[in-house]
Design a protein around this motif. Structure first.
Motif, PDB file in Angstrom:
ATOM      1  N   MET A   1       9.616 -11.706  -5.805  1.00 15.65           N
ATOM      2  CA  MET A   1       8.229 -12.021  -5.539  1.00 15.65           C
ATOM      3  C   MET A   1       7.474 -12.048  -6.869  1.00 15.65           C
ATOM      4  SD  MET A   1       5.348  -9.718  -3.579  1.00 15.65           S
ATOM      5  CE  MET A   1       6.313  -9.578  -2.100  1.00 15.65           C
ATOM      6  N   LYS A   2       6.752 -13.123  -7.093  1.00 18.44           N
ATOM      7  CA  LYS A   2       5.975 -13.263  -8.312  1.00 18.44           C
ATOM      8  C   LYS A   2       4.656 -12.514  -8.179  1.00 18.44           C
ATOM      9  CE  LYS A   2       4.090 -16.489 -11.528  1.00 18.44           C
ATOM     10  NZ  LYS A   2       3.501 -17.744 -11.786  1.00 18.44           N
ATOM     11  N   ILE A   3       4.307 -11.772  -9.222  1.00 15.63           N
ATOM     12  CA  ILE A   3       3.063 -11.017  -9.242  1.00 15.63           C
ATOM     13  C   ILE A   3       2.137 -11.667 -10.259  1.00 15.63           C
ATOM     14  CG2 ILE A   3       1.991  -8.797  -9.750  1.00 15.63           C
ATOM     15  CD1 ILE A   3       4.612  -7.456  -8.929  1.00 15.63           C
ATOM     16  N   THR A   4       0.952 -12.017  -9.821  1.00 16.52           N
ATOM     17  CA  THR A   4      -0.070 -12.575 -10.695  1.00 16.52           C
ATOM     18  C   THR A   4      -1.225 -11.577 -10.744  1.00 16.52           C
ATOM     19  OG1 THR A   4       0.554 -14.795  -9.997  1.00 16.52           O
ATOM     20  CG2 THR A   4      -1.564 -14.558 -11.100  1.00 16.52           C
ATOM     21  N   THR A   5      -1.670 -11.266 -11.955  1.00 12.67           N
ATOM     22  CA  THR A   5      -2.745 -10.287 -12.112  1.00 12.67           C
ATOM     23  C   THR A   5      -3.858 -10.857 -13.005  1.00 12.67           C
ATOM     24  OG1 THR A   5      -1.685  -9.287 -14.052  1.00 12.67           O
ATOM     25  CG2 THR A   5      -1.156  -8.325 -11.899  1.00 12.67           C
ATOM     26  N   SER A   7      -5.491  -8.902 -15.006  1.00 14.24           N
ATOM     27  CA  SER A   7      -5.317  -8.133 -16.241  1.00 14.24           C
ATOM     28  C   SER A   7      -3.823  -7.928 -16.493  1.00 14.24           C
ATOM     29  CB  SER A   7      -5.984  -6.764 -16.118  1.00 14.24           C
ATOM     30  OG  SER A   7      -5.597  -5.931 -17.196  1.00 14.24           O
ATOM     31  N   ASN A   8      -3.394  -8.197 -17.713  1.00 12.33           N
ATOM     32  CA  ASN A   8      -1.982  -7.982 -18.060  1.00 12.33           C
ATOM     33  C   ASN A   8      -1.577  -6.515 -17.903  1.00 12.33           C
ATOM     34  OD1 ASN A   8      -1.535 -10.674 -18.645  1.00 12.33           O
ATOM     35  ND2 ASN A   8      -2.026 -10.420 -20.820  1.00 12.33           N
ATOM     36  N   ARG A   9      -2.535  -5.598 -18.054  1.00 13.78           N
ATOM     37  CA  ARG A   9      -2.221  -4.171 -17.929  1.00 13.78           C
ATOM     38  C   ARG A   9      -1.787  -3.803 -16.518  1.00 13.78           C
ATOM     39  NH1 ARG A   9      -7.247  -1.023 -20.212  1.00 13.78           N
ATOM     40  NH2 ARG A   9      -8.352  -2.841 -19.466  1.00 13.78           N
ATOM     41  N   MET A  10      -2.136  -4.588 -15.534  1.00 10.02           N
ATOM     42  CA  MET A  10      -1.818  -4.260 -14.141  1.00 10.02           C
ATOM     43  C   MET A  10      -0.426  -4.709 -13.714  1.00 10.02           C
ATOM     44  SD  MET A  10      -4.145  -2.419 -12.964  1.00 10.02           S
ATOM     45  CE  MET A  10      -3.542  -2.404 -11.298  1.00 10.02           C
ATOM     46  N   PHE A  11       0.199  -5.599 -14.469  1.00 15.52           N
ATOM     47  CA  PHE A  11       1.476  -6.163 -14.025  1.00 15.52           C
ATOM     48  C   PHE A  11       2.530  -5.077 -13.770  1.00 15.52           C
ATOM     49  CE2 PHE A  11       5.730  -7.793 -14.647  1.00 15.52           C
ATOM     50  CZ  PHE A  11       5.747  -8.832 -13.722  1.00 15.52           C
ATOM     51  N   SER A  12       2.797  -4.242 -14.757  1.00 18.47           N
ATOM     52  CA  SER A  12       3.824  -3.202 -14.600  1.00 18.47           C
ATOM     53  C   SER A  12       3.458  -2.206 -13.504  1.00 18.47           C
ATOM     54  CB  SER A  12       4.044  -2.441 -15.911  1.00 18.47           C
ATOM     55  OG  SER A  12       4.547  -3.315 -16.886  1.00 18.47           O
ATOM     56  N   LEU A  13       2.173  -1.880 -13.402  1.00 19.94           N
ATOM     57  CA  LEU A  13       1.745  -0.953 -12.352  1.00 19.94           C
ATOM     58  C   LEU A  13       1.978  -1.547 -10.968  1.00 19.94           C
ATOM     59  CD1 LEU A  13      -1.529   0.464 -13.939  1.00 19.94           C
ATOM     60  CD2 LEU A  13       0.730   1.535 -13.837  1.00 19.94           C
ATOM     61  N   LEU A  14       1.792  -2.854 -10.830  1.00 23.00           N
ATOM     62  CA  LEU A  14       2.029  -3.487  -9.530  1.00 23.00           C
ATOM     63  C   LEU A  14       3.517  -3.617  -9.213  1.00 23.00           C
ATOM     64  CD1 LEU A  14      -0.882  -6.055  -9.296  1.00 23.00           C
ATOM     65  CD2 LEU A  14      -0.504  -4.026  -7.907  1.00 23.00           C
ATOM     66  N   VAL A  15       4.359  -3.718 -10.229  1.00 26.72           N
ATOM     67  CA  VAL A  15       5.805  -3.673  -9.985  1.00 26.72           C
ATOM     68  C   VAL A  15       6.167  -2.309  -9.391  1.00 26.72           C
ATOM     69  CG1 VAL A  15       8.092  -3.667 -11.080  1.00 26.72           C
ATOM     70  CG2 VAL A  15       6.403  -5.405 -11.727  1.00 26.72           C
ATOM     71  N   LEU A  16       5.653  -1.249  -9.991  1.00 34.06           N
ATOM     72  CA  LEU A  16       5.878   0.098  -9.461  1.00 34.06           C
ATOM     73  C   LEU A  16       5.269   0.253  -8.076  1.00 34.06           C
ATOM     74  CD1 LEU A  16       5.210   2.227 -12.667  1.00 34.06           C
ATOM     75  CD2 LEU A  16       7.422   1.826 -11.554  1.00 34.06           C
ATOM     76  N   TYR A  17       4.086  -0.283  -7.880  1.00 32.10           N
ATOM     77  CA  TYR A  17       3.401  -0.233  -6.586  1.00 32.10           C
ATOM     78  C   TYR A  17       4.290  -0.841  -5.491  1.00 32.10           C
ATOM     79  CZ  TYR A  17      -0.358  -1.067  -3.156  1.00 32.10           C
ATOM     80  OH  TYR A  17      -1.142  -1.096  -2.031  1.00 32.10           O
ATOM     81  N   ASP A  18       4.860  -2.002  -5.776  1.00 29.08           N
ATOM     82  CA  ASP A  18       5.742  -2.647  -4.795  1.00 29.08           C
ATOM     83  C   ASP A  18       6.973  -1.791  -4.498  1.00 29.08           C
ATOM     84  OD1 ASP A  18       4.120  -4.862  -4.421  1.00 29.08           O
ATOM     85  OD2 ASP A  18       5.284  -6.173  -5.744  1.00 29.08           O
ATOM     86  N   MET A  19       7.566  -1.221  -5.543  1.00 32.58           N
ATOM     87  CA  MET A  19       8.729  -0.355  -5.343  1.00 32.58           C
ATOM     88  C   MET A  19       8.362   0.828  -4.451  1.00 32.58           C
ATOM     89  SD  MET A  19      10.284  -0.326  -9.231  1.00 32.58           S
ATOM     90  CE  MET A  19      11.410   1.002  -8.915  1.00 32.58           C
ATOM     91  N   GLN A  20       7.242   1.455  -4.756  1.00 33.82           N
ATOM     92  CA  GLN A  20       6.829   2.644  -4.013  1.00 33.82           C
ATOM     93  C   GLN A  20       6.404   2.313  -2.588  1.00 33.82           C
ATOM     94  OE1 GLN A  20       5.988   4.824  -8.159  1.00 33.82           O
ATOM     95  NE2 GLN A  20       4.193   4.441  -6.956  1.00 33.82           N
ATOM     96  N   THR A  21       5.891   1.118  -2.373  1.00 37.32           N
ATOM     97  CA  THR A  21       5.570   0.696  -1.013  1.00 37.32           C
ATOM     98  C   THR A  21       6.835   0.707  -0.167  1.00 37.32           C
ATOM     99  OG1 THR A  21       3.678  -0.627  -1.764  1.00 37.32           O
ATOM    100  CG2 THR A  21       4.618  -1.183   0.389  1.00 37.32           C
ATOM    101  N   LEU A  22       7.902   0.171  -0.702  1.00 37.85           N
ATOM    102  CA  LEU A  22       9.191   0.143   0.002  1.00 37.85           C
ATOM    103  C   LEU A  22       9.806   1.541   0.092  1.00 37.85           C
ATOM    104  CD1 LEU A  22      11.637  -1.351   1.245  1.00 37.85           C
ATOM    105  CD2 LEU A  22      12.452  -1.697  -1.103  1.00 37.85           C
ATOM    106  N   TYR A  23       9.813   2.281  -1.008  1.00 33.78           N
ATOM    107  CA  TYR A  23      10.469   3.598  -1.018  1.00 33.78           C
ATOM    108  C   TYR A  23       9.799   4.581  -0.067  1.00 33.78           C
ATOM    109  CZ  TYR A  23      13.073   2.077  -5.148  1.00 33.78           C
ATOM    110  OH  TYR A  23      13.885   1.414  -6.026  1.00 33.78           O
ATOM    111  N   LEU A 110      -5.920  -4.702  -6.447  1.00 32.14           N
ATOM    112  CA  LEU A 110      -5.432  -4.297  -7.769  1.00 32.14           C
ATOM    113  C   LEU A 110      -5.055  -5.505  -8.624  1.00 32.14           C
ATOM    114  CD1 LEU A 110      -3.252  -1.203  -6.784  1.00 32.14           C
ATOM    115  CD2 LEU A 110      -5.491  -1.180  -7.921  1.00 32.14           C
ATOM    116  N   ALA A 111      -4.489  -6.523  -8.005  1.00 33.35           N
ATOM    117  CA  ALA A 111      -4.108  -7.724  -8.754  1.00 33.35           C
ATOM    118  C   ALA A 111      -5.334  -8.454  -9.297  1.00 33.35           C
ATOM    119  CB  ALA A 111      -3.286  -8.652  -7.864  1.00 33.35           C
ATOM    120  N   LYS A 112      -6.460  -8.339  -8.607  1.00 30.68           N
ATOM    121  CA  LYS A 112      -7.683  -9.054  -9.005  1.00 30.68           C
ATOM    122  C   LYS A 112      -8.563  -8.259  -9.969  1.00 30.68           C
ATOM    123  CE  LYS A 112      -7.935 -11.774  -4.795  1.00 30.68           C
ATOM    124  NZ  LYS A 112      -8.599 -11.920  -3.498  1.00 30.68           N
TER     125      LYS A 112
END
Length: 167
Positions: A1-5, A7-23, A110-112
């Motif tokens: 899934m492609k993440i568009t943000t 702010s560039n600072r949010m990209f890595s945090l949203l990758v973690l967010y997605d992982m934690q949503t599933l976990y 968060l992406a916006k």
């Protein structure tokens, strides 16, 4: 899934967010509501409280960013309420329903979020100011911490280990 943000600072945090949503969803898999309230003769936070606390955290961040709804069990968690002895917390399925409702909404918020908003300070509590970036970074850390606690409870209660495969 492609993440568009925004702010560039949010990209890595949203990758973690997605992982934690599933976990989080996997961490609760097959745990009975009875076991979710067990503390095994400790004062540790049980699975039901940890779950509701995580759901509450996502709703509170969404509220800070303009979303108006609350989780069903808000009264048990608002204003930083800790675990309460002799309280029957809602079912894990209720927490999961609220989690599944708020997660895509918060992800979109968060992406916006812009760099300007991330740098904005607000008073978290009297005498403690944070930027939105500091707060979001902390809550991503706290989610991982709480999911890890639930994963440990799984093993202590005799359940299979948390699965990290098939991202």
């Amino acid at each position: 899934m492609k993440i568009t943000t925004a702010s560039n600072r949010m990209f890595s945090l949203l990758v973690l967010y997605d992982m934690q949503t599933l976990y989080f969803e996997r961490a609760l898999d097959k745990i009975s509501d009875e076991d979710a309230h067990k503390r095994l003769d400790t004062k540790a936070n049980h699975i039901a409280w940890l779950s509701g606390s995580l759901v509450q955290q996502r709703y509170e961040i969404a509220n800070l960013l303009g979303y108006a709804e609350e989780q069903k069990a808000v009264e048990l968690f608002k204003e930083g309420k800790g675990i309460q002895d002799n309280v029957k917390y809602p079912s894990l399925s209720q927490f999961l329903d609220d989690w599944k409702k708020i997660s895509p909404i918060l992800k979109d918020l968060l992406a916006k979020i812009t760099d300007q908003k991330l740098d904005e300070k607000f008073e978290m509590m009297p005498g403690m100011s944070l930027t939105y970036y500091e707060l979001i970074t902390f809550i991503i850390y706290r989610e991982a911490n709480c999911i890890g606690q639930i994963a440990l409870w799984r093993r202590l209660l005799g359940y299979d280990a948390l699965r990290y495969d098939d991202m």
